[in-house]
Scaffold this motif. Structure first.
Motif, PDB file in Angstrom:
ATOM      1  N   THR A 141      -1.082  -0.167  -8.058  1.00 20.41           N
ATOM      2  CA  THR A 141       0.101  -0.614  -8.248  1.00 20.41           C
ATOM      3  C   THR A 141       0.536  -1.593  -7.077  1.00 20.41           C
ATOM      4  N   THR A 142       0.047  -1.403  -6.107  1.00 22.15           N
ATOM      5  CA  THR A 142       0.472  -2.243  -4.961  1.00 22.15           C
ATOM      6  C   THR A 142      -0.145  -3.709  -5.297  1.00 22.15           C
ATOM      7  N   ALA A 157      -1.043  -4.975  -8.160  1.00 24.71           N
ATOM      8  CA  ALA A 157      -0.403  -5.338  -9.210  1.00 24.71           C
ATOM      9  C   ALA A 157       1.175  -6.023  -8.960  1.00 24.71           C
ATOM     10  N   GLU A 158       1.949  -5.049  -8.373  1.00 29.47           N
ATOM     11  CA  GLU A 158       3.073  -5.560  -8.241  1.00 29.47           C
ATOM     12  C   GLU A 158       3.396  -6.691  -7.188  1.00 29.47           C
ATOM     13  N   THR A 159       2.407  -7.213  -6.588  1.00 32.20           N
ATOM     14  CA  THR A 159       2.764  -8.346  -5.788  1.00 32.20           C
ATOM     15  C   THR A 159       2.630  -9.557  -6.742  1.00 32.20           C
ATOM     16  N   SER A 188       3.119  -8.785 -11.404  1.00 37.51           N
ATOM     17  CA  SER A 188       4.811  -8.446 -11.777  1.00 37.51           C
ATOM     18  C   SER A 188       5.807  -8.946 -11.026  1.00 37.51           C
ATOM     19  N   ASN A 189       5.213  -9.503  -9.813  1.00 38.81           N
ATOM     20  CA  ASN A 189       6.184  -9.982  -8.700  1.00 38.81           C
ATOM     21  C   ASN A 189       7.338  -9.119  -8.105  1.00 38.81           C
ATOM     22  N   GLN A 190       6.991  -7.878  -8.236  1.00 42.81           N
ATOM     23  CA  GLN A 190       8.013  -6.882  -7.760  1.00 42.81           C
ATOM     24  C   GLN A 190       7.918  -6.951  -6.119  1.00 42.81           C
ATOM     25  N   LEU A 191       6.956  -7.040  -5.473  1.00 43.52           N
ATOM     26  CA  LEU A 191       6.803  -7.047  -4.001  1.00 43.52           C
ATOM     27  C   LEU A 191       6.222  -8.111  -3.475  1.00 43.52           C
ATOM     28  N   LYS A 222       8.840   2.355 -19.138  1.00 44.88           N
ATOM     29  CA  LYS A 222       8.603   1.379 -17.999  1.00 44.88           C
ATOM     30  C   LYS A 222       7.715   0.225 -18.268  1.00 44.88           C
ATOM     31  N   ALA A 227       6.489  -2.315 -15.799  1.00 44.68           N
ATOM     32  CA  ALA A 227       5.540  -3.167 -15.001  1.00 44.68           C
ATOM     33  C   ALA A 227       4.979  -2.113 -13.978  1.00 44.68           C
ATOM     34  N   PRO A 228       3.936  -2.430 -13.304  1.00 48.19           N
ATOM     35  CA  PRO A 228       2.978  -3.401 -13.844  1.00 48.19           C
ATOM     36  C   PRO A 228       2.286  -3.393 -15.182  1.00 48.19           C
TER      37      PRO A 228
END
Ligand code: HEM
Length: 412
Positions: free
Chosen positions: A143-144, A146-148, A151-154, A396, A398-399
């Motif tokens: 998740t960490t 992929a979320e960078t 999905s650009n969440q982090l 849900k 993302a990611p």
């Protein structure tokens, strides 16, 4: 995407978080991805966060063109149907063990239970090692990273923070465990595995690959497989229970086969035509990867518009799954679409749960078998109801796209 497609046509722009995306969707977009994706679209920026987390320059989803084809060639056999078929009894046994742990009257949250199961299956089937004790680390790593950039969440700097570094060290430690187990049991020459192929691989100069290929292959197996397979299976549990007539048809087919043989194999799975149809409908109705995120590699035209090099592009591959000209009455969960004489899945570039083009899922054949074997074993073992019975799935996105973690079943 569907709503915007019907309003604006096959190309439109959206803002998500702080970013702007150009979305192209529908059959023409899927054809574009299939035929011209390699020239005009790149995966490099999108999956770079995962590659950074892996500290690998050999992560397949972070390459295009020749280098990508080389990596695909190395991993192809290890992820193939042929590689996984002998493990069907193992996948079934691991599912039975999980199901037998669920007590009568117990309420079970489906997504986390299936994520654990699929992690175990992937480890034992593809890497010959049970990753017991590493589940949370693998989840956090996926998740960490992929979320960078996916999905650009982090922000990317989270990959430098001590909490991620700790997870990374743990996950890299799993690789040592896998390799130590392999050294302790000499490989069976009759059954080459993913790891054998990776260790034997040489580049176009005839040189062995650096160890970061092994790292990307071992951890990449979990990254590519856990959420995709577990979320697909979770949707399948929901869909079967939401449509009791489908559940009953599947039960009537699957249980006699399990009564006939205590240890079903691929040959037995092949007889489960109704289950297969139900799972194809599940792939259509609940795609976990309904879009391919990319960056424009050069300027190009689509649908009469010019897209500039460097733009964020999302190919909305799953839009065709809900177009009535391809799937009549698309919002009805109808498993007969895939049986004689309809076979609606046989429409190239339209039924695309594994996307199309150069980056089409390399584990698609194996994933289909894994989902079949897992759901067959679950249906055979247990009578379940949704809890609460009138539960409506919440998503849900993302990611990866999946049911929210509140999806629960009651063991009857
Ligand atoms: C139901 C299960 C699965 C679904 C729905 C699924 C879906 C996808 C999708 C949509 C992509 C393309 C991503 C993109 O273009 O940006 C992809 C790529 C990939 N998948 Fe799967 N996947 C599944 C299971 C698996 C499994 C079990 C494996 C292997 C363990 C796997 C290995 C891969 C690999 C290696 C790629 C990258 C291919 C490339 O870049 O050439 N997948 N998958």
């Amino acid at each position: 995407m569907l709503r915007a497609y019907s309003q604006y046509g096959p190309i439109f722009r959206v803002r998500a978080l702080h970013l702007e995306y150009t979305i192209i969707a529908g059959l023409e977009a899927n054809k574009f991805l299939a035929r011209e994706g390699d020239r005009y679209l790149t995966v490099k920026k999108v999956y770079s966060g995962v590659a950074t987390g892996l500290q690998s320059n050999n992560f397949i989803l972070n390459h295009d063109g020749k280098k990508h084809r080389e990596l695909r060639g190395i991993l192809r056999r290890g992820y193939s149907k042929t590689a996984v078929i002998p493990s069907v009894p193992l996948i079934i046994r691991l599912t039975q063990e999980m199901a037998r742990d669920w007590k009568k009257g117990e309420r079970v949250f489906v997504v986390p239970a299936l994520k654990r199961l699929i992690t175990k299956q992937l480890g034992q089937v593809l890497l010959q090692y049970d990753p017991e004790g590493y589940f949370e680390d693998l989840q956090k790593f996926f998740t960490t990273t992929a979320e960078t950039t996916v999905s650009n969440q982090l922000p990317e700097f989270v990959l430098k923070l001590p909490s991620f570094r700790h997870t990374q060290t743990r996950v890299f430690g799993l690789i040592d465990k896998v390799m130590a187990a392999r050294a302790a049991t000499p490989p069976d020459p009759a059954r080459r595995t993913l790891i054998d192929d990776v260790l034997a691989a040489v580049d176009d100069q005839g040189q062995p690959y650096p160890p970061d290929l092994l790292r990307a292959a071992i951890i990449g197996t979990y990254i590519a497989g856990i959420d995709t397979v577990a979320l697909t299976c979770s949707f399948a549990v929901y869909a079967l229970l939401k449509h009791p007539n489908v559940w009953e048809r599947v039960v009537a087919e699957v249980r006699p086969i399990f009564q006939r043989t205590s240890n079903p194999t691929m040959e037995d799975l092949k007889e489960m035509k109704v289950l297969h149809a139900a799972l194809l409908e599940n792939f259509r109705y609940y795609p976990v990867g309904p879009g391919a995120p990319r960056t424009a590699a050069e300027d190009f035209e689509f649908g009469g518009y010019r897209i500039a090099k460097g733009s964020n592009v999302l190919v909305g591959t799953g839009v065709t799954h809900f177009q009535p000209q391809f799937f009549p009455d698309p919002f009805t969960f109808d498993i007969d679409r895939y049986l004689e004489p309809r076979h609606e899945q046989r429409q190239p570039n339209i039924f695309v749960p594994f996307t199309v083009g150069e980056h089409t899922c390399l584990g698609a054949g194996m994933a289909e078998i894994q989902v079949m074997a897992t759901i067959a074993a679950l249906v055979n073992e247990l009578d379940l109801t949704l809890d609460p019975p009138n539960y409506e799935v919440r998503y849900k996105t993302a990611p990866s796209r999946g049911p929210k973690h509140d999806l629960a079943v009651r063991v009857q």
